[in-house]
Design a protein around this motif. Structure first.
Motif, mmCIF file in Angstrom:
data_model
loop_
_atom_site.group_PDB
_atom_site.id
_atom_site.type_symbol
_atom_site.label_atom_id
_atom_site.label_comp_id
_atom_site.label_asym_id
_atom_site.label_seq_id
_atom_site.Cartn_x
_atom_site.Cartn_y
_atom_site.Cartn_z
ATOM 1 N N GLU A 38 0.773 -1.098 -0.126
ATOM 2 C CA GLU A 38 -0.085 0.072 0.063
ATOM 3 C C GLU A 38 1.035 1.261 -0.019
ATOM 4 N N LEU A 39 0.921 1.951 -1.080
ATOM 5 C CA LEU A 39 1.700 2.924 -1.372
ATOM 6 C C LEU A 39 1.527 4.125 -0.680
ATOM 7 N N PHE A 40 2.661 4.851 0.037
ATOM 8 C CA PHE A 40 2.362 6.170 0.586
ATOM 9 C C PHE A 40 3.300 7.137 -0.312
ATOM 10 N N GLY A 41 2.857 7.544 -1.411
ATOM 11 C CA GLY A 41 3.644 8.311 -2.453
ATOM 12 C C GLY A 41 4.556 7.141 -2.963
ATOM 13 N N ASP A 131 10.225 13.010 5.773
ATOM 14 C CA ASP A 131 8.679 12.165 5.819
ATOM 15 C C ASP A 131 8.787 11.513 7.076
ATOM 16 N N LEU A 257 -6.480 1.319 14.535
ATOM 17 C CA LEU A 257 -5.143 0.693 14.453
ATOM 18 C C LEU A 257 -4.911 -0.087 13.312
ATOM 19 N N LYS A 258 -6.079 -0.290 12.571
ATOM 20 C CA LYS A 258 -5.935 -1.540 11.637
ATOM 21 C C LYS A 258 -4.870 -1.258 10.514
#
Lengths: 571, 571
Positions: A38-41, A131, A257-258
């Motif tokens: 799951e990308l964050f940027g 970041d 918190l998932k």
């Protein structure tokens, strides 16, 4: 660690000029596809639940090497534990091994306070450092929200229902914030006509929340939920416990918190994959990144280099006695980070520190500081794990000083030691260290590893083992509520949990001003309470500072961003 | 809005069964490439600085249609403003137009309190609703951190320096949290030996922070920084202002908001792109999503459907008088959402609400409620913008009731009206509404649009215009500190700012219990203060609830997640 190094570029300058690969490209050769992420940027990602499960299954069939990095008793100058952890991970790959890194997530409080960032430094840092040091993937924020949801649901029960016969002076769940804020150390809440029930309360730093410890020790989402449910938030007047589950908060807290439980992956400046996940304190909690990250890493590489907070007496002791026990792990080698200037500082018995005097001191002061190093080596050897001392070299260190440390370790202690230049040189500067670590891990016999006390030892035996064998205390005194607390813990059925001692990190003893390796002192234990969700008993010795303050001119005041988004002052 | 609709699936069930496209695929045909996006998983993204700039430049050469959705005076049953906004956006695309949607980001407080989620509902919702309703892309958390960094730096100055001759009873910057927590409404902080300087303080919901208003009105990062610098946090004893810039906090606060200012893009259940960005309150702030999202949207589509909080008296009035003024925008049509049950509720003058009685009531009660609808229509017409009433139909509404509303609007008011079934049917249920909106926007003459008062009107003239023309008050009384505050605002040079009146949303008047369209009442103005960063003057009438509380059994208590991550109770 950088601005004053003459012409050497700052950490942020180095980070900005580094060529980062897309995180999916970094991880491609490590058995991770884009569907796992799951990308964050472009440069940060969380690993999906399915990928974590698959990688942990892979790890079951493998003999991985777990390398723990810890340090001498910390000094205000910084010894470079994270730099060494990142640098060693990079170097192991450089010399042909498959190595992963796992470190803790920085907390905003220290970033804006005095300490600054916590993403390594120089040519041994994790990227994107700006970041990682700020909001990263939001794990700390999720923990803060989850923590304060419990607080709000508890106060709603106190003021809006008579479900519990609760003692408002016996509430054990504070509020939390990821910001250094002295004004929130002690307060009275619930005031005014519409404010509910007045009571004393306080905020602690989110890193000190039991939820952080719980997140870092949970096996998976189901286990997280069970741990959350068990957390004790208050006591009834008859002594009965009130848990998160009694507040009907287990579901929404776990839901918050998932995503935080999914481990984060980034890259180092040389493209080594690094988990940066979870960041508990190493006094009232266990001080190492998440167990999920550790266990997943062995599905990817043959080596995992991870870091424990503070020295061998705090982070490393807790890693061995708590984390490895609860997580069923065996370390194959320990790296003890030392520096010439820390040795001098301990040799001079400084408190508070005078950095100029340290720089001017010579070999005599250095040698006087060996006793601190020696005690940490001895502590680590007690666990039956091979020790490698890493001498993290700074520009001001003379060859004579460095040689004195090398000689002492080799000749007096008979312990492996290597000079490390990973800050200035990246993996080129860590080859000797990496080779020593590989040798040590190869020679390690996992059967030699042992915790210092068994589960079934009494609470007092556990405390006394850590106090005398690790801290070097003569004996332990139980003061304040300690005796009563121990009886209460046993009554509640918590007697078989490991102990998590909270002590100053500034000294091996309980007196922050005492440097070197203090002897002939007694440890006062003044309070115990259960971290029932995490699964350990917190044992308080001195005062715990779980909410630092800002000075009038905090690090934040020197930070800036221009209209194009370029940051300065965050190093 | 869903659980009690008989066999109709819940919002979460509908959301889970929807086939989402990857957000890059959704946006591909809207002129946005993957290089323009910072992904947050597969279905959420932030738009890069460069893309925002490019799209805004595109918009300069276009005649876009700005459609504002607002509602009657809110009832506890919910009228479906967000549902209508999302449904209308979907339908405009369905009938062949290029339409974008822009709505506010939900706040965690209401999600866990009573209100529940805020991502639309039924077949007119934005996805993934569970993420949008929880941490989303972290904007609210970034704002909370930035807000509390200012607080911590202010208290550090108070207790650690004598730089300011500050009155601790005249601190105007509270702390903030994104959680409903009654106990934090009034408190005393700074207690204890090491806690700094004792003083009264309070937390407000992050949505109510001036930083939220600032973020939503800023043109870009540079403008954000200038606005942050201007925020007033306290007053010196001689009356001088202390700003965020005086605390040296402008840089780090702006740095913490560097990503939050980038607009978020998601998709609706039918694949229409939707901005979900910023979420200010519509009482002490202006109540609409970010100006950046609005302006960027016109670089993508020909229509933008956006939503204002509460009714025409609050969100819509502020959108017209504040947002369109500061952002130089002209609405082309306004949609006024009404429901049969809200009309009955107003007709019955209910306070508190009895939902069963509303369901049982008939056309007589319905018609008695027209006066509320009529006043909202009249209010909106004052701005010179065409009005379309949307009758959001619920399963219990009879054909006779619906016909009565249609007849009233067409025959008595001469205003456009359309039945809307977008909740149950998605765009199939919104065709009539969309066609009316297109017609209205086509006929609109932008020259007809006007704010209700000019910049140069006096503060009192501005207040009185809103009070008498929009709220229907006879006159305004200045009580408490109001007269002094007005003088202070003028002295400080804030006299030309628009006014942002804070009033209960439960009534057109200042008395929450009065339904319909109250007349013959006088508005008491009791306090004014500047939102100097946002650029408006806040005018307080009644008590402002900027920190809601949780009931003993909050919505959170019904929420759960299983070990596979499936959520329940979040609808």
């Amino acid at each position: 660690m950088s601005d004053d190094d003459g012409g050497f570029p700052t950490d942020y300058e180095i980070a900005k000029s580094a060529e980062k690969e897309h995180i999916t490209d970094v991880l491609d050769s490590w058995g991770i596809g884009s569907e796992d992420l799951e990308l964050f940027g472009d440069y940060k990602a969380k690993l999906s639940h399915d990928a974590v499960t698959r990688l942990r299954d892979n790890a079951e069939n493998k003999e991985g090497n777990l390398i723990l990095v810890t340090g001498m008793t910390p000094t205000p100058m910084g010894e470079g534990k994270t730099v060494t952890t990142v640098g060693l991970g990079q170097t192991l790959n450089h010399v042909g091994e498959d190595a992963m890194i796992a470190i803790r997530e920085p907390s905003l409080g220290p970033v804006f306070g005095v300490k600054g960032g916590a993403a390594g430094g120089g040519y041994s840092q994790v990227l994107p450092m700006e970041d990682i040091n700020l909001h990263f993937t939001g794990d700390l924020h999720a923990l803060t929200s989850a923590h304060n949801l419990i607080s709000a649901m508890l106060d709603a029960k106190i003021s809006q229902s008579d479900e519990f016969d609760l003692d408002v002076n016996d509430v054990s769940w504070p509020r939390s914030m990821d910001m250094n804020d002295r004004a929130l150390r002690n307060m009275v809440v619930g005031l005014g006509e519409s404010g509910g029930t007045p009571r004393e309360d306080r905020f602690l730093l989110t890193a000190a929340s039991e939820l952080m410890a719980v997140l870092c020790l949970a096996e998976d989402l189901g286990d997280l939920k069970e741990r959350v449910a068990r957390i004790i938030v208050a006591y009834e007047k008859d002594g009965g416990v009130i848990t998160v589950d009694d507040l009907d908060a287990t579901g929404p807290v776990t839901m918050l918190l998932k995503d935080a439980i999914k481990p984060n992956l980034v890259q180092t400046i040389e493209g080594t994959p690094a988990f940066v996940h979870g960041g508990p304190f190493a006094n009232i909690a266990h001080g190492t990144n998440s167990l999920i990250a550790d266990k997943t890493a062995f599905g990817m590489g043959d080596y995992l280099v991870t870091e424990a907070g503070f020295g061998s007496d705090l982070g490393a002791e807790k890693f061995m006695n708590i984390v490895c026990r609860l997580g069923d792990m065996t370390p194959n080698a320990v790296v003890l980070v030392s520096t010439v200037r820390a040795l001098k500082y301990h040799g001079m018995g400084m408190w508070p520190a005078d950095l100029d005097a340290v720089t001017e001191a010579g070999v005599e002061e250095l040698e006087a500081g060996f006793e601190n190093l020696d005690k940490h080596v001895a502590n680590l050897q007690k666990f039956g794990v091979p020790v490698v001392v890493a001498l993290n070299r700074f520009p001001d260190d003379s060859d004579e000083e460095v040689q004195a440390v090398l000689d002492h370790c080799r000749e007096d202690l008979g312990v492996r030691i290597a000079e490390s230049n990973v800050f200035a040189e990246g993996s080129e500067g860590g080859v000797d260290l990496a080779e020593h670590v590989i040798e040590a891990a190869d020679e390690a016999d996992e059967d030699d590893f042992d915790h210092l006390y068994p589960d079934e030892a009494s609470i007092k035996e556990k405390i006394e083992t850590v106090a005398t064998e690790v801290y070097g205390a003569e004996s332990v005194n139980y003061v304040g509520s300690a005796e009563d607390d121990i009886a209460r813990m046993e009554e509640l059925g918590f007697g078989d949990m490991p102990v998590c001692l909270s002590k100053t990190f500034h000294s091996l003893s309980d007196d922050a001003s005492k440097k070197g390796a203090p002897s002939g002192w007694e440890l006062d234990v003044r309070e115990l309470y259960p971290s029932a969700g995490a699964g350990f008993l917190v044992v308080l010795t001195g005062d715990v500072l779980d909410m630092p303050g800002l000075p009038a001119e905090p690090a934040a005041a020197g930070m800036d961003i221009d209209e194009d988004g370029n940051i300065s002052g965050l190093f």
